[in-house]
Design an enzyme around this catalytic site. Structure first.
Site, short mmCIF file in Angstrom:
data_model
loop_
_atom_site.label_atom_id
_atom_site.label_comp_id
_atom_site.label_asym_id
_atom_site.label_seq_id
_atom_site.Cartn_x
_atom_site.Cartn_y
_atom_site.Cartn_z
N CYS B 86 0.83 -1.20 0.00
CA CYS B 86 0.00 0.00 0.00
C CYS B 86 0.86 1.25 0.00
O CYS B 86 1.50 1.56 -0.99
CB CYS B 86 -0.98 -0.05 1.18
N HIS B 203 -3.58 -5.62 1.14
CA HIS B 203 -2.89 -5.82 2.42
C HIS B 203 -2.88 -7.29 2.82
O HIS B 203 -3.80 -7.75 3.49
CB HIS B 203 -3.61 -5.04 3.52
N GLU B 205 -1.29 -8.66 5.12
CA GLU B 205 -1.22 -8.82 6.58
C GLU B 205 -2.60 -8.76 7.24
O GLU B 205 -2.76 -9.12 8.39
CB GLU B 205 -0.29 -7.76 7.19
#
Ligand SMILES: Nc1ncnc2c1ncn2[C@@H]1O[C@H](COP(=O)(O)OP(=O)(O)O)[C@@H](O)[C@H]1O
Ligand SMILES: [Mg+2]
Lengths: 738, 235, 82, 82
Positions: B86, B203, B205
């Site tokens: 990002c 993302h 994560e």
């Protein structure tokens, strides 16, 4: 033209001015008068509401911090506390929706991290005028973008909230922002300035003329064309600086050098310094010439009342000043030592060597006037009738009504709002927006919290006491449906001009209802915010108390969502088919143009029992989905169960009852939850309900790709779930893109 | 094996990546302050998401001047792995480690939701644990993810298999309706020519743990792990 | 056909977080002789109008209604014929 | 002391989502005579320099290094003495 008397220029009355002269033993100078004017404004002093707020229940086993600090704190186990609070930014958002909403978020975030808590979630409760009007679209678009701008950049997930559209909010929208933070229970920081000789630092952004004579005055008077003039006072938020301020403040908290922290909100340096001193019973002496400025030529009074954002006042143990400077330097922020704690209870403001104000701190903060304003029960309440389905001339086909309700912006999907919010950052969001409440896991503990905001101005207008109680009940029901035990609430009380006895009556009566419901559901009030004067040209908004609820999940594995999970499960309705009364319902508003009629009753004992049953069933692992019935009644709730999940699941439902079909389907009686459960567990669940004295019945089964509903053996709804879903999803995007 | 996570003023996904690596992957990871001038001993450097310097001016534009970024460039030059997620992707573009630039989303709005991605190249150090053409669900959260590169650059990216992820629908079709931000060619993630630097808007994560509703993102971290275990460049 | 160039700037005294951040980034790069940096918007558009006056009137309207935010921004514009 | 005015615009051929959105919003308001609307940035800053040339050189450097992104943006600037 005669000049205005001095007190009027700062928004005070002649009597209040007299009281100031008595306190000081002399006439106030200009700086002092400005300081009093703001601190004794409704917004800062709660002079109208204080005595009534005292009646709310505020204590309980989990409560670590009740009202009186920047935020309340509840104990969630394992040494962790959850700090939370809600606050309004209605008038600034009416003037400049984007920045008004953004700075509202900024303000409530600061309230949380002043407590030493790291913000882990935000919610927002919003009200606008109709979305098919230009002003409604403009305010809605600006407010949502402003909240997104600030929260996303700061890095707090905005995980929930609510949005309603009603005529009464056309000129005066409501923007209530809630923030939730996590803090070690032995590390809670309070807004205190103990210890004579300790240092007072002003940290964060530099000070400009932002908001001078703006926010607090705006919040303490009605909107009209004169308020247009106050536009230059608009504040711009800087979420990046706020993020740095957060990290610096938490680092400072870890250092142990901090005695107390107080954010600068309304009335800026004046309120923060006098509140800190007032809470600790000390004095503070500070020098405005040491305040880092953004603009040239600012007068001492301007510095004292500036509402520049992203600033904090910090009391630091004497001798540890350099630690503060180091930490703030690391984060590229100002940290100016502007004063010291003194022993005599006086707030002394100097400009270099010149003394510019000398006021007993407590006089500004705690000894503000308090009013017992007159109340009168509004006449419209006596005209409300009981309306049932039978009173409505011709019955619309329920299917058509369902489609229209699903497309109503008050009921339609709010995805267009929450997809603009980063609701996943910090990777704790275990139930994303789109279910009854958001669920966050508490990392490392196996537990979680559930969060919801609820308020219903229309119901509170029709019955202030019960409407406010219903807001508490609904908020609690929402967290229960998500697998949590309701723990505590914060509230934002949005009302009209309290100088009108009818408004004051609404306020006092609503507080009674809120208090009763909080007691019955064991959710003490830990704080909140009052926003009066939500009137435009003499017309008031609906009285709109908004409840922010925190619930605790014993185990994150108990988290439950509202949508059906698969085929062949039993659908159980807890709490019964409701009431024939249609007052306040979206359905009545749809068929009759307004919903003004008597509300269905609320039985707090039944409410508590329904919630206990649902939670017990969830904890035993019997519940596949749980969804509370609210706007649009049982029919809308059922439809939502079918299409709000990752895949569409149909249902066939069979209802029986004495009421006409539309009454059964669309009444908005409280205390009802739709639960789905594997078919073989249905009997156990029903007997659990019986043990709790809760009416419960199997009303259908999940399966197929249609929602079909029969009422008293006649098919009244039979539509593909995909079609219902489309109508519900596209309504708001459609209206806003027009 | 050691991961280093560069933290900038305004980073806000740093902790999320930290936990994904520490708890999801169970590998050691350190935070590295952006003013750090010497970064040694890390096998993979990660630039996390967030709003470095408020994303004022252009996302990632100011962060690229941090001292740590020279170390990131040096690490990349030596063949070390660099992952920009990002805002990290935006920084890699601004500093020229990856080609192209980001514009505001075509909706002009911030967008946060799950997206489907098709793994276009499953042979990179970041994607080798995925199947070629696999469709994965990974969320996005950005306001400036509208990837742009001129035609020549795009042709190069395609030719060398540098387009690693594209936005697609659930069935894996790369269609305009599945494009959340207007990116050319539905591009969601690219590598450099050497393949050791990946920038991606989604993302991973955020979906590396079942409690968060998905684990598809773990594949990125597992890929890095297996690549390093099999002898990929160690710092 | 006319070309309008529109300049939108924050009003005096209104906080400009973006300008602050850019200025301090420049300072870090060694350009510490820079001060008072403010960031605004610049728009160009073409429009049909009967004459320059008419074009100016239209652009002014557009600025008030949509292009600028009168609460915090000022605007000015230049019209030239194409 | 010099004043620099800096104009940053998207390169031709780079699609401008913001310009498009603004243009279609204007069309909705009835301004359908508007075309080719592009949105860029406008910066003003003050700086100390030995002379206008020196100021120009500095501003040009700043634009190249930070203020504009050469992949998608063009810049121009004007220097005036204060
Ligand atoms: N509606 C309410 N119910 C209970 N407590 C309230 C309410 N409104 C305000 N309070 C409490 O009064 C105190 C002052 O409120 P406020 O001025 O909003 O705080 P702040 O200065 O932090 O913005 C707070 O501790 C708040 O929790
Ligand atoms: Mg506060």
């Amino acid at each position: 033209m005669a000049e205005k008397p001095v007190w009027e220029r700062v928004g005070l009355t002649q009597e209040e001015y007299g009281k100031i002269v008595t306190i000081l033993g002399r006439e106030p100078n200009q700086v002092e008068l400005e300081m009093f004017g703001l601190m004794w404004s409704e917004h800062c002093s709660y002079k109208t509401s204080r005595r009534h707020l005292k009646k709310l229940p505020t204590t309980g086993q989990r409560i670590l911090q009740g009202p009186g600090e920047n935020a309340g704190v509840v104990d969630v186990g394992d040494g962790w506390g959850v700090a939370f609070k809600i606050e309004s930014h209605n008038h600034p958002s009416a003037v400049e929706p984007f920045q008004g909403a953004a700075t509202g978020v900024g303000g409530i975030l600061r309230d949380i991290f002043t407590m030493g808590a790291r913000p882990i979630a935000a919610l927002d409760s919003l009200r606008f005028g109709p979305l098919n009007e230009a002003r409604g679209k403009f305010l809605f678009g600006g407010v949502v973008a402003g909240i997104a701008h600030y929260g996303n950049c700061f890095g707090v997930p905005t995980v929930g909230g609510e949005v309603y559209f009603e005529d009464c909010y056309r000129e005066n929208p409501l923007v209530n922002a809630m923030c939730v933070g996590l803090v070690r229970t032995d590390r809670i920081i309070r807004g205190r300035a103990d210890g004579i000789g300790n240092a007072i630092f002003l940290v964060g952004a530099r000070t400009g003329r932002d908001g001078i004579h703006g926010a607090s005055l705006l919040a303490s008077q009605e909107l009209n064309s004169a308020t247009e003039e106050q536009r230059p006072a608009v504040q711009v938020g800087d979420p990046f600086t706020e993020k740095l301020l957060l990290e610096a403040c938490l680092e400072l908290a870890d250092s142990g050098a901090v005695i107390g922290i107080q954010d600068l909100g309304a009335a800026g340096l004046t309120s923060s310094s006098s509140e800190m001193a007032g809470r600790s019973g000390v004095g503070i002496e500070l020098d405005v010439s040491l305040v880092p400025r953004r603009e040239e030529g600012m007068e001492p009074w301007e510095v004292m009342i500036s509402e520049s954002q992203e600033r904090m006042l910090v009391c630091v143990a004497a001798g540890r000043e350099d630690e503060v400077r180091e930490i703030f330097e690391k984060w590229d922020l100002n940290a100016a030592l502007i004063g010291r704690v003194t022993g005599d209870g006086m707030l002394r403001v100097k400009d270099g060597d010149r003394m510019v104000a000398e006021i007993p701190a407590a006089a500004l903060a705690q000894e503000a006037p308090s009013y017992d304003r007159p109340t009168r029960r509004p006449a419209y309440l006596d005209e409300l009738k009981e309306i049932t389905a039978a009173d409505l001339p011709d019955q619309r086909p329920p299917e058509e009504a369902l489609l229209r309700l699903l497309a109503h912006p008050n009921i339609a999907s709010k995805e267009a709002v929450y997809r603009q919010y980063d609701h996943m950052v910090q990777t704790n969001t275990a139930v994303l927006p789109g279910s009854d409440a958001a669920v966050l896991r508490l990392r490392g503990s196996g537990r979680g919290i559930a969060l919801a905001t609820d308020g219903n101005g229309r119901l509170t207008y029709l019955d202030p006491k019960q409407g406010a109680a219903m807001a508490v009940a609904e908020a609690a029901r929402n967290v229960v449906c998500s697998g949590a035990e309701p723990a505590a609430i914060t509230n934002c009380l949005n009302f009209g001009n309290p100088e009108k006895p009818e408004i004051m009556w609404q306020f006092v009566t609503a507080l009674e209802g809120m208090g009763e419901a909080s007691l019955a559901l064991n959710t003490p009030v830990t704080g909140g915010n009052v926003s009066f004067y939500n009137d435009t040209d003499g017309r008031s908004i609906y009285p709109t108390p908004v409840i922010g609820m925190v619930g605790v999940l014993e185990s994150i594995d108990h988290r439950t969502t509202q949508w059906f999970k698969g085929e062949g499960e039993a659908i159980i309705l807890l709490g019964g088919t409701g009431s024939p009364r249609l007052g306040g319902s979206q359905y009545l508003a749809l068929v009759r143009g307004d919903a003004h009629a008597a509300l269905p009753p609320l039985d707090l004992e039944l409410e508590a029992a329904v919630q206990r049953t649902c939670l017990a069933a969830i904890r035993r692992g019997w519940v596949s989905s749980a969804h509370d019935c609210s706007d649009g009644g049982l029919a809308v709730a059922l439809a939502e169960c079918c299409f709000t999940g990752p895949r569409l699941v149909g249902a066939s439902v069979e209802l029986t009852g004495d009421d006409r079909a539309d009454g059964l389907l669309f009444n908005e009686a409280p205390s009802r939850i739709i639960v789905s459960t594997p078919a073989d567990l249905a009997d156990q669940l029903l007997s659990l309900a019986r043990e709790h004295g809760v009416p419960a019945q199997v009303i259908g089964r999940t399966g197929s790709d249609r929602l079909s509903v029969r009422v008293n053996h006649r098919c009244v709804i039979d539509r593909p779930v995909a079609e219902l879903a489309r109508i519900w999803r596209e309504a708001i995007p459609c209206l806003t893109s027009e | 094996m050691k991961f280093g996570l560069i933290v900038f003023p305004g980073s806000n996904c740093d902790a999320d990546v930290y936990y994904a690596v520490r708890d999801g992957l169970e590998q050691p990871v350190d935070y590295i302050w952006h003013k750090t001038e010497r970064i040694e001993g890390y096998d993979c450097l990660i630039l996390p998401g967030g709003f470095s310097y408020g994303d004022y001016l252009r996302a990632g534009a100011i962060a690229r001047f941090s001292p740590a970024m020279q170390e990131v460039a040096r690490h990349a030059q030596r063949g070390g792995l660099v992952l920009g997620i990002c805002n990290g992707f935006q920084m890699l573009l601004e500093m020229g480690l990856l080609p192209g630039a980001m514009r505001r989303n075509d909706s002009l709005q911030f967008r946060c939701h799950y997206t489907y991605l098709v793994v276009e190249n499953a042979e990179t150090p970041f994607t080798r644990e995925y199947q070629p053409g696999q469709v994965v669900a990974i969320p996005i959260a950005h306001g400036e993810g509208n990837y742009y590169a001129d035609e020549a650059t795009l042709a190069e990216l395609e030719q060398h298999g540098q387009v690693v992820f594209r936005y697609c629908n659930e069935a894996g079709e790369i269609v305009p309706g599945a494009n959340p931000n207007g990116s050319v060619g539905n591009i969601a993630g690219i590598t450099n020519r050497a393949g050791n630097v990946l920038g991606m808007m989604p993302h991973p994560e955020r979906c590396a743990e079942a409690v968060l509703g998905g684990t598809d993102g773990l594949g990125v971290f597992r890929s890095i792990e297996s690549w390093l275990k099999e002898g990929g460049y160690h710092g | 056909m006319f070309l309008a160039r529109i300049y939108i700037t924050l009003k005096h005294g209104v906080l400009d977080p973006q300008g602050q951040a850019v200025q301090s980034a420049l300072a870090h790069l060694g350009y510490d002789q820079v001060d008072d940096l403010r960031v605004g918007k610049f728009m160009e558009l073409k429009l049909e109008a009967a004459g320059a006056d008419e074009a100016g009137r239209l652009v002014d309207e557009m600025c008030q209604k949509l292009l600028a935010n009168p609460v915090i921004e000022n605007y000015r514009y230049e019209i030239s014929e194409l």
